[in-house]
Scaffold this motif. Sequence first.
Motif, mmCIF file in Angstrom:
data_model
loop_
_atom_site.group_PDB
_atom_site.id
_atom_site.type_symbol
_atom_site.label_atom_id
_atom_site.label_comp_id
_atom_site.label_asym_id
_atom_site.label_seq_id
_atom_site.Cartn_x
_atom_site.Cartn_y
_atom_site.Cartn_z
ATOM 1 N N THR A 186 9.466 9.597 -24.475
ATOM 2 C CA THR A 186 10.341 10.762 -24.489
ATOM 3 C C THR A 186 10.513 11.302 -23.072
ATOM 4 N N VAL A 187 11.754 11.516 -22.656
ATOM 5 C CA VAL A 187 12.058 11.982 -21.312
ATOM 6 C C VAL A 187 13.096 13.097 -21.413
ATOM 7 N N TRP A 188 12.957 14.163 -20.582
ATOM 8 C CA TRP A 188 13.961 15.229 -20.565
ATOM 9 C C TRP A 188 13.849 16.020 -19.271
ATOM 10 N N PRO A 189 14.923 16.456 -18.646
ATOM 11 C CA PRO A 189 16.297 16.126 -19.015
ATOM 12 C C PRO A 189 16.820 14.900 -18.273
ATOM 13 N N GLU A 190 16.198 14.586 -17.109
ATOM 14 C CA GLU A 190 16.732 13.477 -16.321
ATOM 15 C C GLU A 190 15.821 12.274 -16.475
ATOM 16 N N GLY B 279 22.683 17.576 -24.399
ATOM 17 C CA GLY B 279 22.950 16.473 -23.479
ATOM 18 C C GLY B 279 24.179 16.741 -22.614
ATOM 19 N N TYR B 280 24.275 16.040 -21.477
ATOM 20 C CA TYR B 280 25.441 16.176 -20.592
ATOM 21 C C TYR B 280 25.694 14.845 -19.893
ATOM 22 N N ASP B 281 26.938 14.677 -19.414
ATOM 23 C CA ASP B 281 27.382 13.380 -18.894
ATOM 24 C C ASP B 281 26.463 12.815 -17.818
ATOM 25 N N GLU B 282 25.967 13.713 -16.921
ATOM 26 C CA GLU B 282 25.225 13.228 -15.751
ATOM 27 C C GLU B 282 23.877 12.598 -16.110
ATOM 28 N N GLN B 283 23.479 12.717 -17.363
ATOM 29 C CA GLN B 283 22.209 12.084 -17.759
ATOM 30 C C GLN B 283 22.312 10.561 -17.781
ATOM 31 N N PHE B 284 23.539 10.074 -17.858
ATOM 32 C CA PHE B 284 23.713 8.620 -18.033
ATOM 33 C C PHE B 284 24.304 7.988 -16.786
ATOM 34 N N PRO B 285 23.745 6.865 -16.350
ATOM 35 C CA PRO B 285 24.276 6.200 -15.168
ATOM 36 C C PRO B 285 25.468 5.286 -15.483
ATOM 37 N N TRP B 286 26.112 5.481 -16.604
ATOM 38 C CA TRP B 286 27.264 4.648 -16.946
ATOM 39 C C TRP B 286 28.397 5.535 -17.438
ATOM 40 N N ALA B 287 29.605 4.998 -17.419
ATOM 41 C CA ALA B 287 30.771 5.753 -17.886
ATOM 42 C C ALA B 287 30.673 5.939 -19.400
ATOM 43 N N ALA B 288 31.301 6.997 -19.899
ATOM 44 C CA ALA B 288 31.281 7.288 -21.325
ATOM 45 C C ALA B 288 31.662 6.047 -22.121
ATOM 46 N N GLY B 289 30.870 5.739 -23.144
ATOM 47 C CA GLY B 289 31.204 4.639 -24.044
ATOM 48 C C GLY B 289 30.764 3.276 -23.553
ATOM 49 N N VAL C 129 29.721 17.074 -31.408
ATOM 50 C CA VAL C 129 29.854 15.793 -32.108
ATOM 51 C C VAL C 129 30.809 14.887 -31.338
ATOM 52 N N THR C 130 31.919 15.485 -30.853
ATOM 53 C CA THR C 130 32.900 14.697 -30.097
ATOM 54 C C THR C 130 32.282 14.175 -28.807
ATOM 55 N N TRP C 131 31.459 15.012 -28.178
ATOM 56 C CA TRP C 131 30.797 14.556 -26.952
ATOM 57 C C TRP C 131 29.913 13.347 -27.250
ATOM 58 N N ALA C 132 29.161 13.415 -28.361
ATOM 59 C CA ALA C 132 28.301 12.289 -28.734
ATOM 60 C C ALA C 132 29.145 11.036 -28.980
ATOM 61 N N VAL C 133 30.278 11.215 -29.653
ATOM 62 C CA VAL C 133 31.160 10.076 -29.922
ATOM 63 C C VAL C 133 31.684 9.498 -28.613
ATOM 64 N N SER C 134 32.010 10.375 -27.633
ATOM 65 C CA SER C 134 32.557 9.892 -26.363
ATOM 66 C C SER C 134 31.542 9.019 -25.644
#
Lengths: 200, 408
Positions: A41-45, A64-74, A92-97
């Motif tokens: 388990t890791v949070w937030p970065e 969650g927020y976009d900058e947590q992921f080193p890849w583009a949405a999806g 929910v839409t953010w999770a789907v993105s």
Amino acid sequence: MSDSFSTPSFEGTSALILHRAHSNTEALARQFARIGVSAVTVWPEVEGHSFDGYDFLLFDADMGYDEQFPWAAGEAPIPTIALIGSEAPGRVTWAVSHGADAQLLKPIGSSGVYAALVIATHAFRRRKALESRVGELAARLANRENLAEATALLMVRHGVSAGAAYARLRRQAMEERRSIDDIALSILNETGTVKGSHGL
Amino acid sequence: MRLTGEKYPCGAFVVLGTGVLTSRTIDIGVLFSRSGPYADLGDQGYRGAIAGIEAVNRRGLPFRLSPVVADPEGNTDRYAALAHRLVSGGSVQHIVGCTTSWSRKEVIPAIEKTEALLWYPCVYEGFEASENVVYVGACANQHIVPILDFALPLFGRRAFLVGSNYIWGWETCRIARDVLAHSGGEVLGERHVPLGDTDIAHIVEEIRRKKPDFILNSLIGPSSYRFLEAYHALGRRDPDFATGRRPVLSCNLSENEIARIAPVAEGHLTVATYFEADEGPANAAFLESLDAEDRRIGVSAFFAQAYASVLMIAAGLDATDGGRAMDVLSAVKARDVATPLGALRVDAGNNHIHAEAHIARATADGRFEIVRESAGRIAPDPFLTRTNLAVPGMEPPAQPRPSLRIVK
């Protein structure tokens, strides 16, 4: 994809849980332990940790927020599972993105993780297979003109029908274990008549 | 003497008093269907739980157990409401109950909400591990896997699968397919019939044409009895289908059932955590202690598992001085409890029991004789993540990868 009767096993795999420490993450850890998955388990970065080496990512859809992921949405390179608390459409839409392949609703109880892993694995494979198929089709589409040109060239060069010229291309491809598009391209390269762009 | 009380004025509940109260009384919910499509199995669970409570009360422990009985009569939709009524008053923290997986799923929300425990005393397909359920029966790696390990080397690898059309039949047959695929085996046919359906002559006809090495029977109740009757008749007409040659295997056909349908189950092989036929002195003493009526009906694994559940509850209550349900569970996870199934231990990680898997053959006069004793306790693997699905010695040779590339 595996046959529908085979029993999925996740023994020996690992999961990264991107969520603040909470009774929900403890419940996840207990469920993971039962099915042989090691979870971190890791949070937030993720700093200090890398996404490499994990087979599954579970991420918090609430905070969650976009900058947590080193890849583009999806474009997550591993199957992802959204941990959904608030059903507000924005979250929910953010999770789907982010291409969530499956989801678990909070609070997490004593069930749901196994099914989510099975669904995420299948959805991820389908996503990857589609991506690679689309890439392949796009490349073939781009090369269509070259294929026609190479066929015409062989028709003239050997005085044969279009069908026979295409059969030559196909035979050569099989002998050399390359794609027909590749063969067409190399014939055109020899004569310096490449038209379309090749590949993606 | 059993008395009816007024503790639960609703019609579904009957409180059975067990005599003069000399010590603290602890209520135990007993939730089984004694009518409806699987009444015989529900009745075994009910009888086992009541017999277990009586056995505990004879021990002179500092507490007595008192059964609070509820009967959903085979109606899945009644389980949730009855379980809620049982646990919401606060006096019931332990329910021994449920036969089908659907009914167990109905009960789980009520017990999880109140930190109560459901002691589920039945064989089932696995793929569940609730914190508030103790699974006192075999899961797939303790039933279908060991009986196939036993049967494939003896009879062959060509199987015919038949089951009742619900989760137990579907999942047992699916796991059997998985084991056969890992063992170079073959499924010649698979048929599912609706629960309670007895129109199964066409299945026996298909078996006659396909000649499988064995048949896996996951049918329940009357469907199963009719099937065995028809297959027995086929075996009498054509010795090629004698049960010694092409036997029928089951993970659920039990003592009370074969006694009723004898002699048609003769040669049928069942895998279970417990058989009445066990000849050890502990089992003799256990059987000796039971009511004549329980003995007459037959004492199956469903009975023994419900009985063992009560013994484990009592051991946990004793160890924790009458503690809360989750403390009782922690206590039984830390010790072996002597039961008719042998020394039982609840797995600390997944709440399932470490169980033995014996295999027995039905006789013409409706009893079982044990043909393979379990080699020891099998650790529960409810999600089949650690179980080798290939029958030992029957792993198919690795398939060479095709070397030709197809050009599109």
